[in-house]
Design a protein around this motif. Structure first.
Motif, mmCIF file in Angstrom:
data_model
loop_
_atom_site.group_PDB
_atom_site.id
_atom_site.type_symbol
_atom_site.label_atom_id
_atom_site.label_comp_id
_atom_site.label_asym_id
_atom_site.label_seq_id
_atom_site.Cartn_x
_atom_site.Cartn_y
_atom_site.Cartn_z
ATOM 1 N N ASP A 1 0.858 -1.181 0.000
ATOM 2 C CA ASP A 1 0.000 0.000 0.000
ATOM 3 C C ASP A 1 0.899 1.236 0.000
ATOM 4 O O ASP A 1 0.856 2.058 -0.909
ATOM 5 C CB ASP A 1 -0.910 -0.002 1.214
ATOM 6 N N SER A 2 1.758 1.337 1.024
ATOM 7 C CA SER A 2 2.702 2.452 1.106
ATOM 8 C C SER A 2 3.774 2.110 2.132
ATOM 9 O O SER A 2 3.588 1.235 2.977
ATOM 10 C CB SER A 2 1.995 3.751 1.497
ATOM 11 N N ALA A 3 4.896 2.822 2.063
ATOM 12 C CA ALA A 3 5.956 2.670 3.055
ATOM 13 C C ALA A 3 5.827 3.789 4.075
ATOM 14 O O ALA A 3 5.537 4.934 3.728
ATOM 15 C CB ALA A 3 7.332 2.714 2.383
ATOM 16 N N ASN A 4 6.016 3.449 5.331
ATOM 17 C CA ASN A 4 5.969 4.454 6.390
ATOM 18 C C ASN A 4 7.048 5.496 6.144
ATOM 19 O O ASN A 4 8.236 5.179 6.078
ATOM 20 C CB ASN A 4 6.183 3.773 7.755
ATOM 21 N N ASP A 5 6.655 6.755 5.991
ATOM 22 C CA ASP A 5 7.618 7.791 5.599
ATOM 23 C C ASP A 5 8.574 8.198 6.720
ATOM 24 O O ASP A 5 9.425 9.062 6.540
ATOM 25 C CB ASP A 5 6.903 9.027 5.050
ATOM 26 N N THR A 6 8.440 7.562 7.877
ATOM 27 C CA THR A 6 9.375 7.855 8.972
ATOM 28 C C THR A 6 10.300 6.681 9.263
ATOM 29 O O THR A 6 11.144 6.772 10.147
ATOM 30 C CB THR A 6 8.601 8.202 10.261
ATOM 31 N N LEU A 7 10.129 5.599 8.510
ATOM 32 C CA LEU A 7 10.923 4.403 8.787
ATOM 33 C C LEU A 7 11.957 4.151 7.700
ATOM 34 O O LEU A 7 12.112 4.916 6.746
ATOM 35 C CB LEU A 7 9.994 3.195 8.967
ATOM 36 N N GLN A 8 12.619 2.991 7.819
ATOM 37 C CA GLN A 8 13.870 2.755 7.093
ATOM 38 C C GLN A 8 13.734 2.626 5.582
ATOM 39 O O GLN A 8 14.703 2.866 4.860
ATOM 40 C CB GLN A 8 14.550 1.485 7.656
#
Length: 447
Positions: free
Chosen positions: A224-231
């Motif tokens: 869906d999407s990548a967490n914009d605060t993670l690696q």
């Protein structure tokens, strides 16, 4: 917000069913010129939220949302109006009417509930059609995470073939069969395996704190999407990318991702993805908890295109929807009688799963779906009709039982007997309500 949506659906459905059920008593009573003193949605213990007298009837809304009622003059009911019953019978009273008219009045509520359920199913058939999942489409069987199912011998990857020796073809058949299932036949590693269920399977299921679904469909890990605060926020990942492999190890299903990544904590892995039907490779960092910080997506259409599930769909013409509605109606009625049979058989332990108002509230989704709302309302309408037909004094079925005795024998039970029976029935109902809602409380506390 989720609570508001759930409680709105619950109250709307409950109100609709109660009003129409009581209307089923009200209309034939008026047709037979019987005085109806009250028509209430919910109970008006001590006071009403709203009331207005129109003609000879007071219409109102009570504050206690445990049901509703119509008070018919000259009828021994939950009001226990002994003062009125002590007076000489009047021609406009229930007790003065012929037995066949009283029988029609008493059967009016459940009749409306059954008719309502049928026409809801007709509307569902015409508007939404039928959709189901084929067992053949689950090429690698079901995901089994429920602890009880695992203890009984089920394993992830099992393909359900039959229940009690009867072959099954769809997912809905598997779910419906659970009420009366004694033995499952599954395919495992190209071999047939029989798994016997204990007699108290339903009771064990209700008693477990972990109530995960029994048969879960298996889907791929689709981005869906990548967490914009993670690696992995800067990695080229697009919505709809489907994970195929991690460091060359095939990962076909979502449930395989976590166990696979467990062995790569604090490492960078090479993952193969399917994007627009082409394979691509990306490097992803795995954190100390074995996670990649990517949110999964769900798309039934895409999963079907990729061959993960098989979906059957059927649309109905206007006239064809009447037959489709009848089929759904019969299936639900038969299914509910199977549930009651299990509940009244102590050896099954199914009574442990009996629920009250919270259980009904919980079946409504936390999002607004008219299809789900109408399906649940149809089921609850059938449930209300069947429960009201139980031969318990104080329920419609109790009144019907005494009226049938009167019609067959030609003898009318005395008013004193009916009053006593009403009191006994009332206490039986209170006990059932307390037990069902007590089960809700026990389950809530045990979670």
């Amino acid at each position: 917000m989720e609570f508001v949506i759930k409680i709105s659906q619950f109250l709307l459905s409950l109100s609709l069913l109660i009003v129409l059920h009581e209307l089923g008593h009200f209309i034939p009573a008026k047709l037979f010129k019987t005085k109806v003193e009250k028509f209430y949605l919910f109970f008006d213990v001590k006071f009403s939220l709203f009331k207005k007298k129109i003609g000879e009837t007071v219409y109102g809304i009570g504050w206690l949302p445990l049901g509703g009622y119509v008070k018919i003059a000259g009828m021994i009911d939950e009001s226990m109006d002994k003062e009125q019953m002590a007076q000489p019978p009047q021609p406009w009273e229930f007790r003065s009417k012929p037995a066949w008219q009283r029988l029609i009045i008493m059967l009016g509520g459940v009749t409306v509930n059954f008719i309502l359920a049928y026409f809801i199913f007709v509307g569902i058939s015409f508007t939404y059609g039928d959709k189901d999942y084929t067992l053949e489409g689950f090429k690698d069987g079901y995901l089994i995470e429920n602890p009880l199912m695992q203890e009984l011998g089920f394993q992830t990857g099992d393909k359900v073939l039959a229940v009690n020796g009867e072959p099954l073809e769809t997912h809905s058949q598997v779910i419906r069969s659970l009420i009366s299932a004694e033995q499952f036949t599954v395919e495992r590693n190209n071999e047939e395996v029989n798994i016997d269920l204990p007699e108290d399977f339903l009771g064990q299921l209700s008693s477990r704190k972990n109530r995960k679904s029994l048969f879960l469909m298996r889907f791929p890990f689709m981005v869906d999407s990548a967490n914009d605060t993670l690696q992995n926020s800067s990695v080229d990942l697009k919505q709809g990318d489907v994970l195929l492999a991690v460091n060359g190890q095939p990962v076909r299903y979502y449930d395989q991702v976590a166990p696979t990544l467990e062995g790569y904590k604090n490492q960078t892995v090479s993952v193969s993805l399917l994007r627009d039907n082409e394979k691509i490779v990306r490097d992803l960092k795995v954190d100390a908890e074995g996670k990649i910080g990517v949110y999964p997506a769900v798309s039934e259409k895409r999963f079907e295109e990729l061959g993960y599930i098989g979906v059957t769909r059927k649309e109905y013409t206007f006239f064809g929807s009447f037959a489709g509605g009848a089929e759904k109606f019969v299936d639900e009625v038969v299914g509910y009688f199977d549930q009651l049979k299990a509940i009244f058989n102590p050896s099954t332990g199914a009574y442990k799963g009996l629920g009250g108002f919270k259980a009904i509230y919980d079946v409504f989704p936390d999002y607004w779906s008219w299809e789900s709302f109408w399906r649940l309302t149809a089921f609850l309408s059938i449930m209300l009709a069947v429960l009201n037909l139980l031969p318990i004094p104080a329920l419609d079925g109790g009144h019907v039982m005494f009226l049938l005795f009167e019609i067959v024998s030609g003898k009318k039970p005395s008013e004193q007997f009916l009053e006593r029976a009403q009191i006994i029935g009332f206490f039986i109902l209170i006990a059932l309500v307390l037990f069902a809602n007590g089960n809700d409380i026990f389950k809530a506390l045990s979670n």
